[in-house]
Scaffold this motif. Sequence first.
Motif: not given
Length: 295
Positions: A55-71
């Motif tokens: 991550y270079k610029r900006g701040t945000t809440l990131m939500n990601r799901r791969c094989t399990g629950d949302w993180r």
Amino acid sequence: MNDVITPDDLPAWVPGESTLDSAPLGWEGVRIRRWRYTALDIAVPGLSDYMVVAYKRGTTLMNRRCTGDWRNEHVAPGCVSVLTHAAQSHWRWSEDIEVVHLYLSPTSVARIAADAYDRHIRDIELHDVLRADDPVLGGIAECLEREADGDGVGSRLYADALRNQACVHILRRYANVVFREPTRSGGLSRARCRMLAEYIDENLDRAISLQELASVVQLSAFHFTRKFRAEFGRPPHAYVMDKRVERAKAQLGRRDIPLKAIAAACGFADQSHMTRIFRRALGVTPAEFRRSKIG
């Protein structure tokens, strides 16, 4: 396993503005790309390469799901996300951000892992890491980004060194490595496999006979062919031809190298031979592949 997409396919799934791409430099096994993104909610098929997002610029809440629950994690400049290859993922964020994608080919990561552990590798899966404060990995991405922007003296050597450093760091911190059991039929040792791979790479610009390869590891052609197939998953001729195509693909990313010169440098008999092999392997001619890479 579902079909995977390449980094070139990614914009169709994750639309953004690309401001830097190392692909035309022809680096082997590593690629860097800088992106500007607005808020997105996107599901992405599995990617052919391992990917690090710095991550270079900006701040945000990131939500990601791969094989399990949302993180959910707040991401900001200085932190990284890690995604293993061939893993489907779903990403959501709400703010504008600028990131650098570092792509590492499975071939490169597996080769470094085999050298590091001195064992045959069956699979390497990276942990599900949405946020890590990792100045080492972030610094490698930043160095590759600067190199792609400047292309200085020894660029490929520098990129190779950074690729190797990134692979070793990822193996130490983020990877689950599954080793392959020795073949019952008695395959080639790790040292012999490494010797053969290096010999082929060093002599790819000329014809390489079966007997010549067998003599490298001091075996008869018959026993060598059987053992080679057991370790590399294909006959020696097919492996060499795949390596020729792989090297040609890297060189085709540059406009300044004529097709005839690429054919000679990669060990094809001539340009028409390279064209036939490309059609068989990729379904396109070298010229068509170059147009798709350069645009």
